[in-house]
Design a protein around this motif. Structure first.
Motif, mmCIF file in Angstrom:
data_model
loop_
_atom_site.group_PDB
_atom_site.id
_atom_site.type_symbol
_atom_site.label_atom_id
_atom_site.label_comp_id
_atom_site.label_asym_id
_atom_site.label_seq_id
_atom_site.Cartn_x
_atom_site.Cartn_y
_atom_site.Cartn_z
ATOM 1 N N LEU A 1 55.738 67.942 66.364
ATOM 2 C CA LEU A 1 56.503 69.141 65.998
ATOM 3 C C LEU A 1 57.559 69.461 67.055
ATOM 4 N N VAL A 2 57.189 69.316 68.334
ATOM 5 C CA VAL A 2 58.164 69.539 69.408
ATOM 6 C C VAL A 2 59.281 68.498 69.319
ATOM 7 N N GLY A 3 58.910 67.254 69.009
ATOM 8 C CA GLY A 3 59.912 66.203 68.835
ATOM 9 C C GLY A 3 60.854 66.489 67.686
ATOM 10 N N PHE B 1 55.843 61.604 69.964
ATOM 11 C CA PHE B 1 56.747 62.688 70.332
ATOM 12 C C PHE B 1 58.196 62.203 70.315
ATOM 13 N N GLN B 2 58.450 61.083 70.988
ATOM 14 C CA GLN B 2 59.813 60.559 71.075
ATOM 15 C C GLN B 2 60.285 59.971 69.749
ATOM 16 N N LEU B 3 59.358 59.435 68.945
ATOM 17 C CA LEU B 3 59.736 58.889 67.647
ATOM 18 C C LEU B 3 60.338 59.970 66.765
ATOM 19 N N ASN B 4 59.674 61.125 66.709
ATOM 20 C CA ASN B 4 60.205 62.233 65.906
ATOM 21 C C ASN B 4 61.516 62.753 66.479
ATOM 22 N N ALA B 5 61.609 62.754 67.818
ATOM 23 C CA ALA B 5 62.825 63.242 68.455
ATOM 24 C C ALA B 5 63.987 62.275 68.277
ATOM 25 N N SER B 6 63.685 60.982 68.090
ATOM 26 C CA SER B 6 64.748 59.974 68.086
ATOM 27 C C SER B 6 65.200 59.570 66.685
ATOM 28 N N VAL B 7 64.263 59.263 65.800
ATOM 29 C CA VAL B 7 64.617 58.705 64.497
ATOM 30 C C VAL B 7 65.450 59.681 63.672
ATOM 31 N N LEU B 8 65.124 60.965 63.748
ATOM 32 C CA LEU B 8 65.807 61.943 62.903
ATOM 33 C C LEU B 8 67.175 62.350 63.429
ATOM 34 N N GLN B 9 67.413 62.183 64.736
ATOM 35 C CA GLN B 9 68.653 62.721 65.312
ATOM 36 C C GLN B 9 69.930 62.149 64.705
ATOM 37 N N PRO B 10 70.047 60.818 64.517
ATOM 38 C CA PRO B 10 71.278 60.310 63.896
ATOM 39 C C PRO B 10 71.504 60.848 62.486
ATOM 40 N N PHE B 11 70.413 61.039 61.734
ATOM 41 C CA PHE B 11 70.537 61.559 60.369
ATOM 42 C C PHE B 11 70.956 63.032 60.379
ATOM 43 N N VAL B 12 70.385 63.798 61.319
ATOM 44 C CA VAL B 12 70.799 65.195 61.466
ATOM 45 C C VAL B 12 72.277 65.255 61.837
ATOM 46 N N GLY B 13 72.691 64.398 62.786
ATOM 47 C CA GLY B 13 74.089 64.365 63.212
ATOM 48 C C GLY B 13 75.029 63.957 62.093
ATOM 49 N N TYR B 14 74.631 62.947 61.323
ATOM 50 C CA TYR B 14 75.462 62.476 60.202
ATOM 51 C C TYR B 14 75.618 63.574 59.153
ATOM 52 N N TYR B 15 74.524 64.281 58.843
ATOM 53 C CA TYR B 15 74.569 65.345 57.850
ATOM 54 C C TYR B 15 75.451 66.498 58.314
ATOM 55 N N THR B 16 75.314 66.889 59.602
ATOM 56 C CA THR B 16 76.085 68.032 60.094
ATOM 57 C C THR B 16 77.548 67.663 60.365
ATOM 58 N N ASP B 17 77.872 66.363 60.480
ATOM 59 C CA ASP B 17 79.280 65.968 60.505
ATOM 60 C C ASP B 17 79.957 66.344 59.192
ATOM 61 N N LYS B 18 79.219 66.159 58.094
ATOM 62 C CA LYS B 18 79.753 66.469 56.772
ATOM 63 C C LYS B 18 79.613 67.944 56.433
ATOM 64 N N TYR B 19 78.474 68.520 56.813
ATOM 65 C CA TYR B 19 78.183 69.916 56.461
ATOM 66 C C TYR B 19 77.686 70.653 57.716
ATOM 67 N N PRO B 20 78.593 71.127 58.575
ATOM 68 C CA PRO B 20 78.186 71.805 59.810
ATOM 69 C C PRO B 20 77.260 72.995 59.521
ATOM 70 N N LYS B 21 76.222 73.136 60.339
ATOM 71 C CA LYS B 21 75.241 74.205 60.175
ATOM 72 C C LYS B 21 75.117 74.990 61.481
ATOM 73 N N PRO B 22 75.876 76.080 61.602
ATOM 74 C CA PRO B 22 75.912 76.812 62.870
ATOM 75 C C PRO B 22 74.561 77.330 63.350
ATOM 76 N N PHE B 23 73.628 77.585 62.426
ATOM 77 C CA PHE B 23 72.349 78.176 62.818
ATOM 78 C C PHE B 23 71.182 77.197 62.707
ATOM 79 N N SER B 24 71.487 75.897 62.591
ATOM 80 C CA SER B 24 70.412 74.916 62.419
ATOM 81 C C SER B 24 69.518 74.817 63.648
ATOM 82 N N GLN B 25 70.072 75.106 64.846
ATOM 83 C CA GLN B 25 69.258 75.001 66.057
ATOM 84 C C GLN B 25 68.093 75.990 66.070
ATOM 85 N N ILE B 26 68.255 77.096 65.333
ATOM 86 C CA ILE B 26 67.158 78.072 65.253
ATOM 87 C C ILE B 26 65.931 77.432 64.619
ATOM 88 N N PHE B 27 66.145 76.641 63.563
ATOM 89 C CA PHE B 27 65.023 75.970 62.913
ATOM 90 C C PHE B 27 64.384 74.960 63.867
#
Length: 404
Positions: A120-122, A67-93
């Protein structure tokens, strides 16, 4: 006339960027409450799943780890991507993934299907947190500690309410009543959608203004990197210790004081409410006295109470857990804002890194402590973990950040 219009637009843009938008702060805090409410269902149903499917503590630890692995490993990559390309509605997904995970968990029939459900929750959490932290920062109007505390209090209240709702709805009725939590997930989708429209408008107005990113310090790259390293060590100490409290506190109470599952969840709620209360203190206090001191005192200051915890009676266990919860939780808002001010041009990456590392340490801690509990006992785990807050003394070496 044209000049007047341009000036009006500029003034509106500056006001838009500089004012604290409390409606958005409370909305994103409420969304955080609902998101973390769904997450807290997972450790809260561990006693039910352990008995029903004859799971070991090692398997419980592995469930938390995935659970925590999925929640942790992807977060920096999501943050890095949205720094370059902000996605206002990404939280819905993100919330949709969490919703699917909750539905699957209610029908899970064994260890592997439980792992898929919590993963999936992670994943949903990994998508939700970086952009939500950025929304909080942008809506702060400069009151960043206060904004981060408002954002965090929502998450901590959700984490506190989860075990209580599980105790009343799921424990008496069984695993399938986890479906009750589809309701808050659906509400969250609506709230996040409204926040997305504000975020989209905010991005448009910032893009059409000459607002510049403020530099908060004159530290060298070495000092910035060294400070980031210290903060990550502090997060290791804080969340490794917190893993013993969140994942195994119910088992600790059941084993040591012979409580029922329902009784243990009520005591867990007491701790989690105290944890939520501490979050309110940390951010604004950091705005006033400096984030370094809040981080230092909140982690290292919990040490004496943590050392007493394994030897206390049930009454004093509740008292100590309230004190520990208030002290240790005040650190995280200050840590996040301190890190954002170290790297103000990389808000998403920084938020993703620190939320991700926090979740990762929680997951790794749960897995290792579960194995240790199988070999020894839950009480022994609490004795060993009580020394972890002592690592907070390293915060002495953090530099004071002053706005340039």
């Amino acid at each position: 006339m044209q000049l007047t219009s341009e000036n009006n637009f500029e003034n509106k843009t500056n006001d838009f960027a500089q004012k604290t938008v409390f409606a958005i702060l409370f909305s994103i805090s409420f969304a955080h409450l609902l998101n973390d409410l769904l997450q807290s269902v997972i450790p809260s149903v561990y006693p039910i799943l352990k008995d029903k499917y004859q799971l070991s503590f090692t398997q419980i630890g592995l469930i938390t780890f995935f659970f925590q692995l999925n929640a942790s490993v992807l977060q920096p990559f999501v943050g890095y991507y949205t720094d370059k390309y902000p996605k206002p509605f990404s939280q819905i997904f993100g919330m949709f993934f969490s919703l699917c995970g909750i539905v699957l968990l209610s029908f899970a029939a064994g260890f592997y299907s439980i792992v898929i459900a919590v993963s999936l929750v992670g994943l949903g959490s990994a998508v939700f947190h970086p952009e939500s932290a950025r929304v909080s920062f942008l809506a702060s109007g400069g009151k960043r500690g206060l904004a981060q505390s408002i954002f965090q209090i929502g998450g901590n209240l959700g984490t506190a309410l989860g075990p209580l709702l599980v105790a009343f709805f799921v424990v008496p009725n069984g695993q399938k009543y986890i479906l009750v939590f589809v309701i808050p997930a659906t509400i969250a989708l609506f709230v996040i959608g409204q926040i997305g429209f504000w975020y989209k408008k905010h991005l448009f107005q910032r893009r059409n203004s000459d607002t510049k990113i403020v530099q908060y310090h004159s530290l060298t790259n070495f000092q910035v990197n060294f400070s980031i390293l210290i903060l990550l060590i502090v997060i290791f100490s804080k969340f490794f210790y917190s893993a013993s409290l969140s994942s195994y506190y119910s088992f600790f109470l059941i084993e040591k004081f012979k409580l029922s599952v329902q009784q243990s969840q009520v005591h867990m709620f007491i701790y989690l409410i105290a944890y939520a209360a501490g979050t309110i203190i940390g951010g604004p206090l950091g705005d006033k006295i400096g984030r370094k001191y809040v981080i230092w005192l909140s982690v290292f200051g919990a040490a004496p109470f943590a050392l007493l915890l394994p030897y206390a009676t049930l009454f004093w266990t509740d008292i100590l857990m309230v004190i520990i919860g208030i002290i240790i939780s005040s650190a995280f808002p200050a840590i996040i804002v301190y890190a954002q001010e170290l790297l103000p041009k990389n808000l998403g990456t920084v938020s993703g890194l620190f939320y991700g590392f926090a979740f990762g340490m929680g997951g790794l801690g749960s897995a290792l402590l579960g194995k240790l509990a199988d070999i020894t006992s839950i009480e022994y785990v609490y004795q060993i973990c009580s020394y972890l807050p002592l690592m907070g003394i390293i915060c002495y070496f953090l530099p004071n950040i002053k706005k340039e």
